[in-house]
Design a protein around this motif. Structure first.
Motif, PDB file in Angstrom:
ATOM      1  N   TYR A  70       0.837  -1.197   0.000  1.00 26.37           N
ATOM      2  CA  TYR A  70       0.000   0.000   0.000  1.00 26.37           C
ATOM      3  C   TYR A  70       0.877   1.254   0.000  1.00 26.37           C
ATOM      4  CZ  TYR A  70      -3.851  -3.142   1.171  1.00 26.37           C
ATOM      5  OH  TYR A  70      -4.774  -4.152   1.157  1.00 26.37           O
ATOM      6  N   GLY A  71       1.996   1.193   0.716  1.00 25.24           N
ATOM      7  CA  GLY A  71       2.931   2.303   0.745  1.00 25.24           C
ATOM      8  C   GLY A  71       3.515   2.602  -0.622  1.00 25.24           C
ATOM      9  N   LYS A  72       3.741   1.562  -1.422  1.00 22.84           N
ATOM     10  CA  LYS A  72       4.235   1.758  -2.786  1.00 22.84           C
ATOM     11  C   LYS A  72       3.161   2.387  -3.672  1.00 22.84           C
ATOM     12  CE  LYS A  72       7.454  -2.086  -3.244  1.00 22.84           C
ATOM     13  NZ  LYS A  72       7.679  -3.344  -3.976  1.00 22.84           N
ATOM     14  N   PHE A  73       1.904   2.057  -3.402  1.00 23.37           N
ATOM     15  CA  PHE A  73       0.792   2.538  -4.228  1.00 23.37           C
ATOM     16  C   PHE A  73       0.497   4.012  -3.989  1.00 23.37           C
ATOM     17  CE2 PHE A  73      -3.684   3.000  -5.434  1.00 23.37           C
ATOM     18  CZ  PHE A  73      -3.686   2.402  -6.683  1.00 23.37           C
ATOM     19  N   LEU A  74       0.760   4.481  -2.770  1.00 26.61           N
ATOM     20  CA  LEU A  74       0.461   5.874  -2.408  1.00 26.61           C
ATOM     21  C   LEU A  74       1.745   6.672  -2.232  1.00 26.61           C
ATOM     22  CD1 LEU A  74      -2.333   5.360   0.252  1.00 26.61           C
ATOM     23  CD2 LEU A  74      -2.620   6.157  -2.093  1.00 26.61           C
ATOM     24  N   ARG A  75       1.715   7.903  -2.657  1.00 28.38           N
ATOM     25  CA  ARG A  75       2.875   8.781  -2.498  1.00 28.38           C
ATOM     26  C   ARG A  75       3.048   9.185  -1.038  1.00 28.38           C
ATOM     27  NH1 ARG A  75       2.437  13.641  -5.962  1.00 28.38           N
ATOM     28  NH2 ARG A  75       4.622  13.849  -5.492  1.00 28.38           N
ATOM     29  N   GLY A  79       1.112   5.623   7.033  1.00 27.94           N
ATOM     30  CA  GLY A  79       0.654   4.485   7.816  1.00 27.94           C
ATOM     31  C   GLY A  79      -0.583   3.786   7.297  1.00 27.94           C
ATOM     32  N   VAL A  80      -0.927   3.971   6.056  1.00 27.35           N
ATOM     33  CA  VAL A  80      -2.096   3.322   5.474  1.00 27.35           C
ATOM     34  C   VAL A  80      -1.877   1.816   5.481  1.00 27.35           C
ATOM     35  CG1 VAL A  80      -3.369   3.015   3.319  1.00 27.35           C
ATOM     36  CG2 VAL A  80      -2.741   5.294   4.074  1.00 27.35           C
ATOM     37  N   SER A  81      -2.869   1.073   5.974  1.00 26.51           N
ATOM     38  CA  SER A  81      -2.674  -0.378   6.087  1.00 26.51           C
ATOM     39  C   SER A  81      -3.848  -1.210   5.587  1.00 26.51           C
ATOM     40  CB  SER A  81      -2.371  -0.747   7.541  1.00 26.51           C
ATOM     41  OG  SER A  81      -3.452  -0.371   8.369  1.00 26.51           O
ATOM     42  N   THR A  82      -4.875  -0.577   5.032  1.00 29.88           N
ATOM     43  CA  THR A  82      -6.010  -1.339   4.508  1.00 29.88           C
ATOM     44  C   THR A  82      -6.424  -0.782   3.145  1.00 29.88           C
ATOM     45  OG1 THR A  82      -7.748   0.089   5.428  1.00 29.88           O
ATOM     46  CG2 THR A  82      -6.920  -1.699   6.855  1.00 29.88           C
ATOM     47  N   MET A  97      -1.870   8.985  -5.627  1.00 29.28           N
ATOM     48  CA  MET A  97      -1.521   7.719  -6.260  1.00 29.28           C
ATOM     49  C   MET A  97      -0.108   7.804  -6.814  1.00 29.28           C
ATOM     50  SD  MET A  97      -3.735   5.544  -9.016  1.00 29.28           S
ATOM     51  CE  MET A  97      -3.001   5.837 -10.617  1.00 29.28           C
ATOM     52  N   GLN A  98       0.678   6.801  -6.526  1.00 23.85           N
ATOM     53  CA  GLN A  98       2.037   6.734  -7.065  1.00 23.85           C
ATOM     54  C   GLN A  98       1.960   6.589  -8.571  1.00 23.85           C
ATOM     55  OE1 GLN A  98       5.164   7.644  -6.762  1.00 23.85           O
ATOM     56  NE2 GLN A  98       5.327   6.543  -4.837  1.00 23.85           N
ATOM     57  N   ALA A 107      -3.215 -10.711 -17.374  1.00 23.05           N
ATOM     58  CA  ALA A 107      -2.319 -11.557 -16.579  1.00 23.05           C
ATOM     59  C   ALA A 107      -2.474 -11.329 -15.072  1.00 23.05           C
ATOM     60  CB  ALA A 107      -0.869 -11.303 -16.988  1.00 23.05           C
ATOM     61  N   ASN A 108      -3.387 -10.427 -14.676  1.00 24.71           N
ATOM     62  CA  ASN A 108      -3.597 -10.104 -13.258  1.00 24.71           C
ATOM     63  C   ASN A 108      -2.307  -9.635 -12.592  1.00 24.71           C
ATOM     64  OD1 ASN A 108      -6.276 -10.897 -13.537  1.00 24.71           O
ATOM     65  ND2 ASN A 108      -5.858 -12.964 -12.850  1.00 24.71           N
ATOM     66  N   LYS A 109      -1.599  -8.713 -13.275  1.00 27.47           N
ATOM     67  CA  LYS A 109      -0.335  -8.208 -12.732  1.00 27.47           C
ATOM     68  C   LYS A 109      -0.304  -6.695 -12.814  1.00 27.47           C
ATOM     69  CE  LYS A 109       2.241 -12.282 -13.825  1.00 27.47           C
ATOM     70  NZ  LYS A 109       3.505 -12.841 -13.657  1.00 27.47           N
ATOM     71  N   ALA A 110       0.372  -6.101 -11.843  1.00 21.35           N
ATOM     72  CA  ALA A 110       0.568  -4.665 -11.832  1.00 21.35           C
ATOM     73  C   ALA A 110       1.949  -4.373 -11.253  1.00 21.35           C
ATOM     74  CB  ALA A 110      -0.505  -3.974 -10.990  1.00 21.35           C
ATOM     75  N   VAL A 111       2.528  -3.260 -11.690  1.00 20.97           N
ATOM     76  CA  VAL A 111       3.847  -2.860 -11.227  1.00 20.97           C
ATOM     77  C   VAL A 111       3.842  -1.354 -11.009  1.00 20.97           C
ATOM     78  CG1 VAL A 111       6.311  -2.741 -11.808  1.00 20.97           C
ATOM     79  CG2 VAL A 111       4.962  -4.703 -12.544  1.00 20.97           C
ATOM     80  N   VAL A 112       4.378  -0.923  -9.867  1.00 21.13           N
ATOM     81  CA  VAL A 112       4.631   0.488  -9.629  1.00 21.13           C
ATOM     82  C   VAL A 112       6.046   0.746 -10.145  1.00 21.13           C
ATOM     83  CG1 VAL A 112       4.867   2.326  -7.910  1.00 21.13           C
ATOM     84  CG2 VAL A 112       3.142   0.532  -7.590  1.00 21.13           C
ATOM     85  N   CYS A 113       6.168   1.592 -11.140  1.00 22.59           N
ATOM     86  CA  CYS A 113       7.441   1.788 -11.856  1.00 22.59           C
ATOM     87  C   CYS A 113       8.183   3.006 -11.333  1.00 22.59           C
ATOM     88  CB  CYS A 113       7.181   1.919 -13.344  1.00 22.59           C
ATOM     89  SG  CYS A 113       6.291   0.554 -14.072  1.00 22.59           S
TER      90      CYS A 113
END
Length: 115
Positions: A70-75, A79-82, A97-98, A107-113
């Motif tokens: 979640y930390g990677k997903f948000l800039r 402490g976001v945990s859900t 959003m990152q 393929a059910n895949k995602a990547v934070v680049c």
């Protein structure tokens, strides 16, 4: 390589521009479709965010927990945990959003680049 990818893109972000340029070249060379979504103009739905988070959690590295994902997903994760907290953060400020995030829905895949 057939199929398609989606990039959640912010043209003001240098990393996002780099990723988009790379994927544009790869799409031309390898023959896949690239859908570009400027997420500040066209925000992903809560359902799409949940799917992307699920893909990221499934693909997480060894020793990484969901909170780290979640930390990677948000800039500014503060402490976001859900999943609900992620949705609330993005509902307040979609710019949290990152970016860029690349999704292969088939393929059910995602990547934070970011790195």
């Amino acid at each position: 390589m057939a199929g398609s990818l989606t990039i959640y893109h912010n043209p003001s972000c240098s990393k996002s521009r780099e990723a988009k340029n790379y994927l544009d070249q790869e799409a031309t060379t390898k023959g896949f479709q690239l859908e570009v979504i400027e997420y500040l103009k066209d925000s992903p739905s809560p359902e799409q965010i949940k799917q992307i988070l699920g893909f990221l959690v499934e693909g997480k590295g060894d020793g990484e927990d969901e909170q780290a994902v979640y930390g990677k997903f948000l800039r500014n994760n503060s402490g976001v945990s859900t999943t609900q907290e992620v949705l609330e953060s993005l509902g307040e400020h979609c710019a949290n959003m990152q970016r860029p995030i690349v999704v292969n829905w088939a393929a059910n895949k995602a990547v934070v680049c970011r790195k």
